[in-house]
Design a protein around this motif. Sequence first.
Motif, PDB file in Angstrom:
ATOM      1  N   HIS A  56      46.736   6.208  77.031  1.00  0.00           N
ATOM      2  CA  HIS A  56      45.969   4.954  77.035  1.00  0.00           C
ATOM      3  C   HIS A  56      45.466   4.643  75.634  1.00  0.00           C
ATOM      4  O   HIS A  56      45.616   3.525  75.137  1.00  0.00           O
ATOM      5  CB  HIS A  56      44.785   5.013  78.005  1.00  0.00           C
ATOM      6  CG  HIS A  56      43.846   3.868  77.794  1.00  0.00           C
ATOM      7  ND1 HIS A  56      44.088   2.614  78.295  1.00  0.00           N
ATOM      8  CD2 HIS A  56      42.700   3.773  77.065  1.00  0.00           C
ATOM      9  CE1 HIS A  56      43.118   1.792  77.903  1.00  0.00           C
ATOM     10  NE2 HIS A  56      42.260   2.466  77.153  1.00  0.00           N
ATOM     11  N   LEU A  57      44.848   5.636  74.994  1.00  0.00           N
ATOM     12  CA  LEU A  57      44.244   5.400  73.682  1.00  0.00           C
ATOM     13  C   LEU A  57      45.279   5.037  72.625  1.00  0.00           C
ATOM     14  O   LEU A  57      44.999   4.229  71.744  1.00  0.00           O
ATOM     15  CB  LEU A  57      43.446   6.626  73.251  1.00  0.00           C
ATOM     16  CG  LEU A  57      42.247   6.960  74.146  1.00  0.00           C
ATOM     17  CD1 LEU A  57      41.618   8.273  73.720  1.00  0.00           C
ATOM     18  CD2 LEU A  57      41.232   5.835  74.166  1.00  0.00           C
ATOM     19  N   SER A  61      45.301   0.809  74.542  1.00  0.00           N
ATOM     20  CA  SER A  61      43.926   0.531  74.141  1.00  0.00           C
ATOM     21  C   SER A  61      43.760  -0.924  73.723  1.00  0.00           C
ATOM     22  O   SER A  61      44.680  -1.538  73.188  1.00  0.00           O
ATOM     23  CB  SER A  61      43.563   1.447  72.964  1.00  0.00           C
ATOM     24  OG  SER A  61      42.310   1.113  72.440  1.00  0.00           O
ATOM     25  N   THR A  62      42.579  -1.444  73.957  1.00  0.00           N
ATOM     26  CA  THR A  62      42.246  -2.793  73.487  1.00  0.00           C
ATOM     27  C   THR A  62      41.857  -2.791  72.011  1.00  0.00           C
ATOM     28  O   THR A  62      41.726  -3.847  71.395  1.00  0.00           O
ATOM     29  CB  THR A  62      41.077  -3.376  74.306  1.00  0.00           C
ATOM     30  OG1 THR A  62      39.928  -2.530  74.146  1.00  0.00           O
ATOM     31  CG2 THR A  62      41.439  -3.482  75.780  1.00  0.00           C
ATOM     32  N   LEU A  63      41.663  -1.602  71.457  1.00  0.00           N
ATOM     33  CA  LEU A  63      41.283  -1.466  70.051  1.00  0.00           C
ATOM     34  C   LEU A  63      42.503  -1.737  69.164  1.00  0.00           C
ATOM     35  O   LEU A  63      43.583  -1.212  69.417  1.00  0.00           O
ATOM     36  CB  LEU A  63      40.786  -0.034  69.818  1.00  0.00           C
ATOM     37  CG  LEU A  63      40.043   0.262  68.531  1.00  0.00           C
ATOM     38  CD1 LEU A  63      38.748  -0.524  68.458  1.00  0.00           C
ATOM     39  CD2 LEU A  63      39.767   1.755  68.441  1.00  0.00           C
ATOM     40  N   ARG A  68      41.945   2.029  65.205  1.00  0.00           N
ATOM     41  CA  ARG A  68      42.180   3.343  65.808  1.00  0.00           C
ATOM     42  C   ARG A  68      42.552   4.360  64.740  1.00  0.00           C
ATOM     43  O   ARG A  68      42.007   5.450  64.686  1.00  0.00           O
ATOM     44  CB  ARG A  68      43.297   3.233  66.853  1.00  0.00           C
ATOM     45  CG  ARG A  68      43.655   4.571  67.505  1.00  0.00           C
ATOM     46  CD  ARG A  68      44.990   4.528  68.234  1.00  0.00           C
ATOM     47  NE  ARG A  68      46.076   4.368  67.291  1.00  0.00           N
ATOM     48  CZ  ARG A  68      47.104   3.530  67.457  1.00  0.00           C
ATOM     49  NH1 ARG A  68      47.204   2.778  68.528  1.00  0.00           N
ATOM     50  NH2 ARG A  68      48.058   3.461  66.542  1.00  0.00           N
ATOM     51  N   ARG A 146      35.063  -3.726  76.044  1.00  0.00           N
ATOM     52  CA  ARG A 146      36.168  -2.777  76.254  1.00  0.00           C
ATOM     53  C   ARG A 146      36.653  -2.177  74.945  1.00  0.00           C
ATOM     54  O   ARG A 146      36.999  -0.990  74.892  1.00  0.00           O
ATOM     55  CB  ARG A 146      37.310  -3.455  77.003  1.00  0.00           C
ATOM     56  CG  ARG A 146      36.954  -3.719  78.438  1.00  0.00           C
ATOM     57  CD  ARG A 146      38.095  -4.271  79.219  1.00  0.00           C
ATOM     58  NE  ARG A 146      37.678  -4.455  80.602  1.00  0.00           N
ATOM     59  CZ  ARG A 146      38.482  -4.870  81.551  1.00  0.00           C
ATOM     60  NH1 ARG A 146      39.750  -5.125  81.285  1.00  0.00           N
ATOM     61  NH2 ARG A 146      38.021  -5.017  82.787  1.00  0.00           N
ATOM     62  N   GLN A 147      36.686  -2.964  73.907  1.00  0.00           N
ATOM     63  CA  GLN A 147      37.088  -2.427  72.605  1.00  0.00           C
ATOM     64  C   GLN A 147      36.105  -1.374  72.118  1.00  0.00           C
ATOM     65  O   GLN A 147      36.508  -0.349  71.570  1.00  0.00           O
ATOM     66  CB  GLN A 147      37.217  -3.553  71.583  1.00  0.00           C
ATOM     67  CG  GLN A 147      38.407  -4.451  71.826  1.00  0.00           C
ATOM     68  CD  GLN A 147      38.412  -5.646  70.908  1.00  0.00           C
ATOM     69  OE1 GLN A 147      37.389  -6.310  70.710  1.00  0.00           O
ATOM     70  NE2 GLN A 147      39.572  -5.922  70.333  1.00  0.00           N
ATOM     71  N   ASP A 150      36.794   1.706  74.141  1.00  0.00           N
ATOM     72  CA  ASP A 150      38.013   2.361  73.651  1.00  0.00           C
ATOM     73  C   ASP A 150      37.753   3.084  72.335  1.00  0.00           C
ATOM     74  O   ASP A 150      38.266   4.186  72.110  1.00  0.00           O
ATOM     75  CB  ASP A 150      39.163   1.357  73.497  1.00  0.00           C
ATOM     76  CG  ASP A 150      39.893   1.074  74.802  1.00  0.00           C
ATOM     77  OD1 ASP A 150      39.905   1.954  75.691  1.00  0.00           O
ATOM     78  OD2 ASP A 150      40.481  -0.018  74.923  1.00  0.00           O
ATOM     79  N   THR A 154      38.198   6.983  71.841  1.00  0.00           N
ATOM     80  CA  THR A 154      39.138   7.428  70.811  1.00  0.00           C
ATOM     81  C   THR A 154      38.477   8.464  69.916  1.00  0.00           C
ATOM     82  O   THR A 154      39.055   9.518  69.632  1.00  0.00           O
ATOM     83  CB  THR A 154      39.639   6.227  69.978  1.00  0.00           C
ATOM     84  OG1 THR A 154      40.365   5.330  70.840  1.00  0.00           O
ATOM     85  CG2 THR A 154      40.535   6.682  68.833  1.00  0.00           C
TER      86      THR A 154
END
Length: 176
Positions: A56-57, A61-63, A68, A146-147, A150, A154
């Motif tokens: 996911h990460l 991810s939304t990031l 990241r 959400r970011q 995330d 992370t």
Amino acid sequence: MRTPPLPGDQWGEEEDAALAGMLPRRLRNPEGAGNALGTLIRHPELTKAFLGLNVHLLFRSTLPPRLRELAILRIAKRRDCSYEWLHHVLVAAKEGMTEAEIEAAGEGRADGELERAVLRAVDELDGDSNLSDLTWAELSEHLDERQRMDLIFTIGTYITLSIAFNALGVRPEHER
């Protein structure tokens, strides 16, 4: 290496299944998986559980990928994790980061307000397991809920990976 990668003659269906969520079939072997996954696969149930979050990460991810990678590079330097540093230098370069930006991220420096806040978030979470109100406010100006979640996960996940890789003695592939 304290815990070397699992030898090829010990890989079976359980190991293959544990890596299925992360790697295509052609890479689910000692050479394709590399030192990190090859070492983690010694505990297939743990690896399978962990990789769900890690996938996911890395891929859902939304990031933004650049943020990241900034966070992971800073963690790798703070934790003196050569495996994560060398691996994510390559990933960061693929994301368009220059050599100077990569080195600066490792040292906790960046040009933009958001990037500085991300690096500060790493330092704060790695140091105090919390974020200051200032850092939270700056992250909130640029990242949605959400970011931010995330980002926090992370940072925590890559701190955990750095601990595991250092303690297990995982070395970069060229040191295999």
